[in-house]
Design an enzyme around this catalytic site. Structure first.
Site, PDB file in Angstrom:
ATOM      1  N   GLU A 162       0.771  -0.861  -0.093  1.00 13.67           N
ATOM      2  CA  GLU A 162      -0.283  -0.417  -0.311  1.00 13.67           C
ATOM      3  C   GLU A 162       1.143   1.582   0.163  1.00 13.67           C
ATOM      4  O   GLU A 162       1.817   1.482   0.708  1.00 13.67           O
ATOM      5  CB  GLU A 162      -0.769   0.391   1.674  1.00 13.67           C
ATOM      6  CG  GLU A 162      -1.696  -1.108   1.751  1.00 13.67           C
ATOM      7  CD  GLU A 162      -2.550  -0.766   2.375  1.00 13.67           C
ATOM      8  OE1 GLU A 162      -2.704  -0.042   3.185  1.00 13.67           O
ATOM      9  OE2 GLU A 162      -3.785  -1.683   3.147  1.00 13.67           O
ATOM     10  N   LYS A 183     -15.694   4.191   6.328  1.00 13.24           N
ATOM     11  CA  LYS A 183     -14.595   4.106   7.339  1.00 13.24           C
ATOM     12  C   LYS A 183     -14.790   4.615   8.672  1.00 13.24           C
ATOM     13  O   LYS A 183     -15.651   5.618   8.514  1.00 13.24           O
ATOM     14  CB  LYS A 183     -12.942   4.243   6.575  1.00 13.24           C
ATOM     15  CG  LYS A 183     -12.536   3.495   6.442  1.00 13.24           C
ATOM     16  CD  LYS A 183     -11.232   3.544   5.238  1.00 13.24           C
ATOM     17  CE  LYS A 183     -10.379   3.080   4.932  1.00 13.24           C
ATOM     18  NZ  LYS A 183      -9.622   3.247   4.054  1.00 13.24           N
ATOM     19  N   GLU A 225      -8.822   9.929   6.026  1.00 11.60           N
ATOM     20  CA  GLU A 225      -8.650   7.540   5.855  1.00 11.60           C
ATOM     21  C   GLU A 225     -10.251   7.873   4.793  1.00 11.60           C
ATOM     22  O   GLU A 225      -9.551   6.411   4.089  1.00 11.60           O
ATOM     23  CB  GLU A 225      -9.152   7.014   7.154  1.00 11.60           C
ATOM     24  CG  GLU A 225      -8.029   7.330   8.161  1.00 11.60           C
ATOM     25  CD  GLU A 225      -6.905   6.181   8.201  1.00 11.60           C
ATOM     26  OE1 GLU A 225      -7.353   5.558   6.813  1.00 11.60           O
ATOM     27  OE2 GLU A 225      -6.170   6.098   8.775  1.00 11.60           O
TER      28      GLU A 225
END
Length: 365
Positions: free
Chosen positions: A283, A336, A345
């Site tokens: 990631e 999220k 996020e």
């Protein structure tokens, strides 16, 4: 795997540029050597980028649409965080290389029973024999004290045995960790695993060495900038940052924060018996809103500079070796759970989930 049509196009381009030596290149031996050169070129410069397909949102396109988008934008690799039958069916015959995670919540169950691991592989891997599984990541950012930490090594062994029994041993088994597992990362040569992580990751490292599997690591330069550890330029791969430095222990020069992070991981592996391992950056990305420096222009700069860097340069410690890297993420994820301090996020996506359009310009291959 390099597709012939891509090689053919590049050979054609080569002859257009090198028309003065066309007669020499007609020699069978020279043609053979040229073909090796072109294959080598593509192996080291093309297709190092993948994209993570997170699904924590109520407006994410359906998997068939997502796979079609991967094809439309020539994204050669995908990571997904757990089995999704609709997505796995959509991937059939797509030729997209694929990382599938075993969710952290399943680790203890799969560690406690080889039969459960066999069933997991049968239902989520073996059943989809026309999907190009590359890695199974057993756990994502497993932390000390979590139930999965004690179960991780055994779960990896059981999944590996299940793959071997299903004659799928070409699929590599690994796990994904993150920069929070490392200490003394400046300068990079001092990098090491934190003691509490090394306690449960040491046998994992031995397993990876034995199986010649890479370690997967999530690397985000954004957090270094957000925490005011480094300048924006250093985090975005931009030149002439006042954070550039030379590691005094090996004289390697660092011009961006990504390389410094990655080479501290290599240093930690060397100190733990894993010096032969490759690292896959599982990631990396930049948010477009919700935090300091989170913006569309900065995300565009980061992702494009990252793409160019990993396809060509390698890190100072592994110079010239492309870095397999997965951009986080395909879409913003409004599901999220966040607080006012980490609203960013939700906004790592390159694409809007509602319009299916890129939020900024980027090429993937």
């Amino acid at each position: 795997m390099v597709r012939f049509k891509h090689i053919k196009k590049t050979q054609k381009y080569y002859f257009m540029k090198m028309s003065g030596v066309r007669m020499l290149a007609s020699s069978p031996m020279l043609l053979f050597l040229l073909s090796l050169l072109m294959a080598s070129y593509f192996d080291t410069t093309a297709g190092q980028i993948g994209v993570c397909f997170g699904q924590m949102g109520n407006n994410i396109p359906n998997p068939a649409e997502v796979v079609a988008m991967f094809k439309q934008y020539s994204i050669p690799r995908m990571r997904m965080y757990g089995p999704n039958p609709n997505a796995l069916n959509a991937l059939r015959g797509s030729n997209i290389e694929f990382i599938l995670d075993v969710p952290n919540g399943d680790l203890k169950r799969l560690a406690d029973s080889q039969a459960e691991a066999n069933t997991w592989v049968r239902d989520n891997v073996q059943k989809y024999n026309d999907v190009r599984f590359k890695y199974i990541s057993v756990g994502n950012e497993v932390k000390p004290g979590e139930p999965g930490a004690a179960a991780l090594f055994q779960a990896m062994q059981n999944i590996d045995r299940a793959l071997s029994a299903a004659r799928l041993s070409d699929i590599k088994v690994s796990t994904t960790t993150f920069m929070g597992a490392f200490a003394d990362t400046y300068p990079p040569s001092r990098g090491r695993f934190k003691d509490e992580y090394r306690n449960f990751l040491q046998p994992v490292i031995g397993f990876l060495v034995n199986k010649r599997s890479p370690l997967l690591v999530n690397i985000y330069t954004y957090f270094g900038y957000m925490n005011r550890d480094v300048s924006l330029e250093f985090a975005l791969f931009q030149p002439n940052s006042n954070n550039e430095f030379t590691d005094p222990n090996n004289q390697l020069r660092y011009q961006n924060f990504f390389d410094a992070n990655l080479d501290s991981v290599y240093a930690a592996l060397e100190k733990s018996g894993g010096g032969s391992l490759d690292v896959v950056v599982s990631e990396s990305g930049w948010p477009t809103q919700g935090g300091p420096g989170a913006s569309v222009p900065n995300a565009e700069a980061y992702v494009n500079n990252l793409r160019l860097h990993v396809n060509k340069n390698g890190s100072p410690k592994r110079s010239g070796k492309p870095i397999e890297t997965y951009i986080f993420a395909m879409f913003d994820e409004n599901g999220k759970q966040t607080s006012p301090n980490d609203e960013y996020e939700k906004y790592w996506g390159m694409f809007s989930p509602t319009t299916r359009q890129l939020k900024y310009g980027v090429k993937f291959n």
